[in-house]
Scaffold this active site. Sequence first.
Site, PDB file in Angstrom:
ATOM      1  N   CYS A  69       0.841  -1.198   0.000  1.00  0.00           N
ATOM      2  CA  CYS A  69       0.000   0.000   0.000  1.00  0.00           C
ATOM      3  C   CYS A  69       0.882   1.256   0.000  1.00  0.00           C
ATOM      4  O   CYS A  69       1.562   1.551   0.976  1.00  0.00           O
ATOM      5  CB  CYS A  69      -0.918  -0.062   1.227  1.00  0.00           C
ATOM      6  SG  CYS A  69      -1.594   1.490   1.789  1.00  0.00           S
ATOM      7  N   CYS A  72       0.265   3.853   2.681  1.00  0.00           N
ATOM      8  CA  CYS A  72       0.723   3.346   3.990  1.00  0.00           C
ATOM      9  C   CYS A  72       2.215   3.611   4.159  1.00  0.00           C
ATOM     10  O   CYS A  72       2.668   4.027   5.227  1.00  0.00           O
ATOM     11  CB  CYS A  72       0.486   1.841   4.104  1.00  0.00           C
ATOM     12  SG  CYS A  72      -1.244   1.356   4.060  1.00  0.00           S
TER      13      CYS A  72
END
Length: 150
Positions: A69, A72
């Site tokens: 991600c 993230c």
Amino acid sequence: MNERPHVVCPHCNTTNSIPAERLADAPLCGKCKQRLFTAHPVELDESSFQRHIGSNDIPVLVDFWAPWCGPCRMMALAFEQAAAELEPAIRLAKLNTEDEQAIGSHHGIRSIPTMVLFWKGQEIARQSGAMMAGDIVRWARANTGELHAA
Ligand SMILES: [Zn+2]
């Protein structure tokens, strides 16, 4: 917060009982003698997650993330910086939802990054989407303010 809040060691997961007024004095774990606060988020797995969420008397802010991600990974540094600001009032932790899928689904994590704030085993707030360090600190303090006043 009570006078001797329980703080779970980020290194050996032992529950320590620390006088509240000493939390900011770099307290050491009674078992492994390492610092209970290192200004870094704790990486959790299934067993340490249960221990940290269930046994800490201080609120625990968990960043649910995954290696694939992009947002993230962008938020990881901000979360590190927020840990340095928020400890020892709040424990910051990270949960890799790819390695620990059962925990993510148990807590209804549908998008990442999602931050969930726990206190005494209960979720008290959550926020999805990447945030800057200052926003993480403000959001966490806004959602724990009454806990510290109590
Ligand atoms: Zn320890």
